[in-house]
Design a protein around this motif. Structure first.
Motif, PDB file in Angstrom:
ATOM      1  N   MET A 319       0.860  -1.183   0.000  1.00  0.00           N
ATOM      2  CA  MET A 319       0.000   0.000   0.000  1.00  0.00           C
ATOM      3  C   MET A 319       0.900   1.239   0.000  1.00  0.00           C
ATOM      4  N   VAL A 320       0.698   2.075  -1.002  1.00  0.00           N
ATOM      5  CA  VAL A 320       1.515   3.288  -1.160  1.00  0.00           C
ATOM      6  C   VAL A 320       0.641   4.506  -0.893  1.00  0.00           C
ATOM      7  N   ASP A 321       1.216   5.455  -0.156  1.00  0.00           N
ATOM      8  CA  ASP A 321       0.488   6.667   0.256  1.00  0.00           C
ATOM      9  C   ASP A 321       0.635   7.738  -0.837  1.00  0.00           C
ATOM     10  N   ILE A 322      -0.500   8.176  -1.376  1.00  0.00           N
ATOM     11  CA  ILE A 322      -0.450   9.180  -2.460  1.00  0.00           C
ATOM     12  C   ILE A 322      -0.925  10.555  -1.967  1.00  0.00           C
ATOM     13  N   SER A 330      -9.233  17.887  -5.925  1.00  0.00           N
ATOM     14  CA  SER A 330     -10.453  17.119  -5.631  1.00  0.00           C
ATOM     15  C   SER A 330     -10.352  15.725  -6.241  1.00  0.00           C
ATOM     16  N   LEU A 331      -9.111  15.310  -6.552  1.00  0.00           N
ATOM     17  CA  LEU A 331      -8.928  14.020  -7.223  1.00  0.00           C
ATOM     18  C   LEU A 331      -9.273  12.844  -6.318  1.00  0.00           C
ATOM     19  N   THR A 332      -9.882  11.829  -6.911  1.00  0.00           N
ATOM     20  CA  THR A 332     -10.101  10.588  -6.170  1.00  0.00           C
ATOM     21  C   THR A 332      -8.933   9.642  -6.466  1.00  0.00           C
ATOM     22  N   ASP A 333      -8.810   8.631  -5.630  1.00  0.00           N
ATOM     23  CA  ASP A 333      -7.748   7.645  -5.885  1.00  0.00           C
ATOM     24  C   ASP A 333      -8.001   6.891  -7.200  1.00  0.00           C
ATOM     25  N   ASN A 334      -9.270   6.766  -7.574  1.00  0.00           N
ATOM     26  CA  ASN A 334      -9.604   6.137  -8.864  1.00  0.00           C
ATOM     27  C   ASN A 334      -9.048   6.963 -10.024  1.00  0.00           C
ATOM     28  N   SER A 352      -9.436   2.785  -2.182  1.00  0.00           N
ATOM     29  CA  SER A 352     -10.817   2.932  -1.694  1.00  0.00           C
ATOM     30  C   SER A 352     -11.644   1.689  -1.975  1.00  0.00           C
ATOM     31  N   SER A 353     -11.253   0.900  -2.993  1.00  0.00           N
ATOM     32  CA  SER A 353     -12.050  -0.289  -3.321  1.00  0.00           C
ATOM     33  C   SER A 353     -11.928  -1.370  -2.244  1.00  0.00           C
TER      34      SER A 353
END
Ligand code: GLN
Length: 395
Positions: A319-322, A330-334, A352-353
């Motif tokens: 798991m990498v922290d972005i 307002s970007l989502t991780d998707n 998030s999934s």
């Protein structure tokens, strides 16, 4: 027109499998859906050729060929420290995906509750809902992904029928300690619940961590449904071979679910898989070393690219922290993962999934790839910061 079933209304497509499509679309190096790009052990490939020539080509016994169940029982009895009966305590399934679903259907009534740690491998919630049960989520807190004991007790107070335990954990790489497992076991006894395990990464545990089989804890075999697979241990994710090990009365239910869902796993593949279980014990030690090298190579590259991560203790995910790339946006991780695949050329799974909670700052890579593939991906990731500084623009 009649309405289709509403059972699936809350479901989206698997994000993990969607990211493989996104990777293919952009020609990105696919570190999203976890599967190796290297060959299985040659013994398995040779045995598969032999099975193609000599058979079997017709149905096997529904719950697994006699030969496969016998070598599986022998191997797992040794590793789990139990005496597993090949005829009464095993069902061979089409991957651990079917094993988990069959396990859930074997023990859960509609309306019952099931504890799921969050983050979770996405199938668990789907399995819970498909069998009419309801998930109770218990958070695993990043970056270490430990659970809060009080919160777990509160969850058990809701009288769940079962708890799902993924150990070593996908997506976190956490290997549960014996102490944590004993804490869960004591609650399972106190509140009379089953524990359904997903132990597909049982042989991918980095030193000094050790895998503790939940079913092998004192008094736990009776209430544990152990699910695992050959996919990760023998690098044959496409063969779709998994299994359930549990006490006879649970296995009798699982045999029925399996029979009516699939009839059985592919006969020639079962025949070939016997050679996997017959591999010497050194094979598992070398697998562990192989993945330790891959993890170390990958985290070295992440350090060079200046990325923050949680060091995995097992499995082949990281798991990498972005946060730094998406803060003030307002970007989502998707969206970030789509941009990463398109502009940087490496595919990851948006974190998030895997979470019930609102978590937007983590993405998951896997490192089950050849050294050259990992080095190429890491080379691309070195350009991430510079490319992100020019602005992450979604087209
Ligand atoms: N277990 C793998 C992952 O988490 C692959 C899952 C799948 O697509 N069946 O990526």
């Amino acid at each position: 027109m009649p309405q289709v079933s509403s059972r699936l209304d809350g479901f989206t497509e698997s994000v993990i499998r969607k990211m493989t499509r996104v990777a293919n679309e952009y020609g990105a190096i696919n570190l999203s859906q976890g599967f190796p790009d290297f060959d299985p052990p040659k013994e398995l490939v040779e045995a598969l050729k032999k099975a193609a020539d000599e058979g079997p080509h017709q149905y096997e016994i529904t719950w697994g060929s006699q030969g496969l169940r016998e070598v599986l029982a022998k191997k797992q009895s040794k590793f789990m420290g139990l005496d597993i009966d090949p005829n009464k305590e095993i069902v061979v399934t089409c991957g651990s995906t079917e094993a988990m679903m069959a396990a859930m259907m074997s023990v859960c009534e509609p309306g019952e509750k099931v504890i799921v740690f969050s983050p979770f491998y996405e199938n668990y919630v789907a399995d819970t809902i498909l069998c009419g049960a309801e998930p109770i989520y218990v958070p695993l807190y990043p970056p270490e992904f430990n659970f809060n004991r009080e919160e777990l007790i509160r969850a058990f107070e809701q009288k769940p029928k079962a708890l799902i335990l993924c150990n070593p954990s996908n997506p976190t790489g956490k290997v549960f300690t014996r102490e944590e497992l004993e804490f869960i076991a004591n609650l399972a006894i106190e509140y009379d619940a089953f524990v359904i395990t997903d132990e597909v990464y049982e042989h991918i545990v980095m030193k000094p961590y050790e895998h503790v089989y939940f079913a092998a804890l004192p008094g736990m075999f009776e209430r544990t449904i152990s699910c695992s697979s050959l996919s990760k241990t023998y690098s044959i994710t496409g063969w779709r071979l998994g299994y359930i090990i549990a006490p006879e009365h649970i296995i009798n239910n699982a045999k029925k679910v399996h029979d009516f869902l699939t009839v059985g796993a592919a006969a020639p593949l079962q025949a070939a898989a016997i050679s996997g279980f017959n591999l010497p014990e050194e094979y598992y030690e070398s697998l562990r070393e192989l993945y330790t090298e891959k993890r170390d190579l990958f985290i070295k590259g992440l350090d060079e690219a200046g990325l923050k991560y949680t060091v995995p203790q097992g499995a082949y995910y990281i798991m990498v922290d972005i946060s730094e790339f998406i803060q003030d946006t307002s970007l989502t991780d998707n969206e970030f993962c789509e941009w990463l695949a398109k502009e940087v050329g490496v595919a990851a799974v948006p974190g998030s999934s895997f979470f019930k909670e609102e978590v937007n700052h983590l993405i998951r890579f896997h490192f089950a790839k050849k050294t050259e593939t990992l080095l190429a991906a890491l080379e691309r990731l070195k350009s991430l910061r510079e490319k992100a500084s020019r602005g992450i623009i979604m087209s």
